[in-house]
Design an enzyme around this catalytic site. Structure first.
Site, PDB file in Angstrom:
ATOM      1  N   TYR A  13     -14.298  11.198 -19.728  1.00  0.00           N
ATOM      2  CA  TYR A  13     -14.621   9.815 -19.398  1.00  0.00           C
ATOM      3  C   TYR A  13     -15.722   9.807 -18.322  1.00  0.00           C
ATOM      4  CZ  TYR A  13     -14.234   5.173 -17.413  1.00  0.00           C
ATOM      5  OH  TYR A  13     -14.524   3.928 -16.933  1.00  0.00           O
ATOM      6  N   ARG A  67       0.818  -1.224   0.000  1.00  0.00           N
ATOM      7  CA  ARG A  67       0.000   0.000   0.000  1.00  0.00           C
ATOM      8  C   ARG A  67       0.844   1.264   0.000  1.00  0.00           C
ATOM      9  NH1 ARG A  67      -1.792   2.596   4.040  1.00  0.00           N
ATOM     10  NH2 ARG A  67      -1.764   0.846   5.483  1.00  0.00           N
ATOM     11  N   ASP A  73      -5.674  13.162 -18.799  1.00  0.00           N
ATOM     12  CA  ASP A  73      -5.930  11.729 -18.909  1.00  0.00           C
ATOM     13  C   ASP A  73      -5.480  11.344 -20.316  1.00  0.00           C
ATOM     14  OD1 ASP A  73      -7.052   9.233 -19.448  1.00  0.00           O
ATOM     15  OD2 ASP A  73      -8.818   9.603 -18.198  1.00  0.00           O
ATOM     16  N   LYS A 109      -6.545  -0.046 -20.303  1.00  0.00           N
ATOM     17  CA  LYS A 109      -6.756   0.119 -21.732  1.00  0.00           C
ATOM     18  C   LYS A 109      -5.496  -0.244 -22.524  1.00  0.00           C
ATOM     19  CE  LYS A 109     -10.620   1.330 -20.068  1.00  0.00           C
ATOM     20  NZ  LYS A 109     -10.971   2.706 -19.789  1.00  0.00           N
TER      21      LYS A 109
END
Ligand code: PLP
Length: 390
Positions: free
Chosen positions: A101, A47, A173, A198
């Site tokens: 998006y 983490r 993005d 993607k």
């Protein structure tokens, strides 16, 4: 190694972990969630985004985006939400590009009011559309180019300059372009985000996100990231490393195929309109050419009136009518029924997302087979129309 490696070498080698023990050809996977505390300078913990595999792929992302540093997240949305929350607090204002998006748009609309963060969606995607929304408390400008689903192009250099002149952070993005086709940091953009689900992943089988930026900005992002906890399992990080090795080969094949499909669809009597930045009649072709190395694997098109978008997609046999994008397999979907379904009809019409619009994520199949599939699907739908009307 020097920093002037070619992009294919970056994809294949940068960040790789040498297997000193068995001399294997690929990076080993370190799944440990516990590391001896007196043995390492850095306190490693998944983490904290600093396991050997996480750090190795982060180096690849940084090299691909010409950034000082990178970081890998559990999803594109983990990267996006963490980064925005790292630079925005109560009373701040962000200018966001319209259209965006869907998930990012929902995150901003649903979560920011809870934190007292103000936001403005622009009316267009020209630099002037952003400039006129700047307020005293504006801290971030957020863009997406090429945009989803109409492939509009935002001026990277123009936005970067506008932001710098006004002491505002610029964030992009870069998912649709991928680092193969566009490196926004070269144009002055501060922070680059990716849904690695993607093109970076490319096989429709891993969910991941990535950030690339300066060390100073990354420190702020990391501080929030470790609190929000959106890190990625080392096994999936390793799969991402494996996927990125073929990134350039895949994206270049998709660029080529998309251009051929855009030309074929443009010349088709049953297609009303095609949106692809690599077509000379795209209104921003010159801008796209000035900031992209390739025009990407995404396009969208409208069927002529009377040919139902849904019936057409159901008639496809090879191209999958499915959500998500950028895999090696071709997919299509109706944004009005999926990514933009939460908007009202008026909102959709105002941004050009019509009911007949189809988004086409072009894969690496042979173009003849893609064309044959589209032809048979159109013929089937038109055949049905004739039967009903006769
Ligand atoms: C898919 C996508 C995202 C979100 O990524 P996830 O990995 O699904 O969280 C963000 N931006 C764009 C442009 C996308 O296509």
């Amino acid at each position: 190694m020097t920093k002037k490696l070619g992009i294919q070498t970056i994809c294949t080698h940068v960040g790789e972990i040498k297997d000193e023990q068995f001399k294997g050809a690929v990076s080993p996977i370190y799944m440990a969630t516990s590391y001896q505390f007196d043995d390492v300078d850095v306190k490693r913990y998944p983490r904290y985004f600093n396991t050997p595999n996480q750090e190795s792929v982060a180096k690849k992302i940084a090299a691909l985006e010409h950034a000082e540093v990178g970081m890998i997240f559990g999803s594109g949305m983990a990267a996006i939400s963490t980064t925005l929350l790292a630079f925005l607090k109560t009373g701040d204002h962000i200018i966001v590009q319209n259209t965006l998006y869907g998930g990012t748009s929902n995150f901003i609309r649903e979560e920011f009011p809870k934190y007292g963060i103000e936001f403005t969606f622009t009316n267009g995607y020209e630099v002037a559309d952003f400039e006129k929304e700047i307020k005293e408390n504006t801290k971030v400008i957020y863009i997406e180019t090429p945009s989803n689903p109409l492939l509009t192009i935002t001026d990277l250099k123009g936005i970067a300059k506008l932001a710098k002149d006004n002491n505002i952070l610029s964030i992009i993005d870069n998912t649709f372009a991928s680092p193969v086709n566009q490196n926004p940091i070269d144009f002055g953009i501060d922070i680059v985000l990716h849904s690695a689900t993607k093109y970076l992943g490319g096989h429709s089988d891993i969910l991941a996100g990535a950030v690339a930026c300066s060390e100073v900005h990354m420190k702020a992002i990391w501080n929030v990231a470790k609190n929000l906890g959106g890190s990625l399992s080392d096994f999936t990080v390793w799969m991402l490393e494996r996927s990125i090795k073929t990134l350039v080969l895949r994206v270049k094949a998709q660029n080529r195929n998309a251009k051929k499909m855009a030309k074929y669809l443009s010349a088709h009597a049953d297609i009303k309109q095609v949106f692809y930045p690599g077509l000379k009649n795209h209104p921003q072709y010159a801008l796209a050419k000035s900031q992209m190395k390739g025009f990407g694997g995404m396009l969208s098109f409208e069927l002529q009136e009377g040919i139902g978008a849904l019936a057409f997609q159901k008639a496809l046999q090879l191209i999958k009518p499915s959500m998500s994008l950028a895999g090696v397999e071709s997919t299509m979907l109706s944004p009005a029924l999926t990514s933009h379904a939460l908007l009202s009809q008026e909102e959709r019409d105002s941004i050009g997302v019509t009911d007949g619009l189809i988004r086409f994520s072009v894969g690496i199949e042979n173009k003849e087979d893609l064309i044959a599939d589209i032809e048979q699907a159109i013929a089937k739908v038109k055949g049905k129309i004739t039967k009903v009307t006769v």
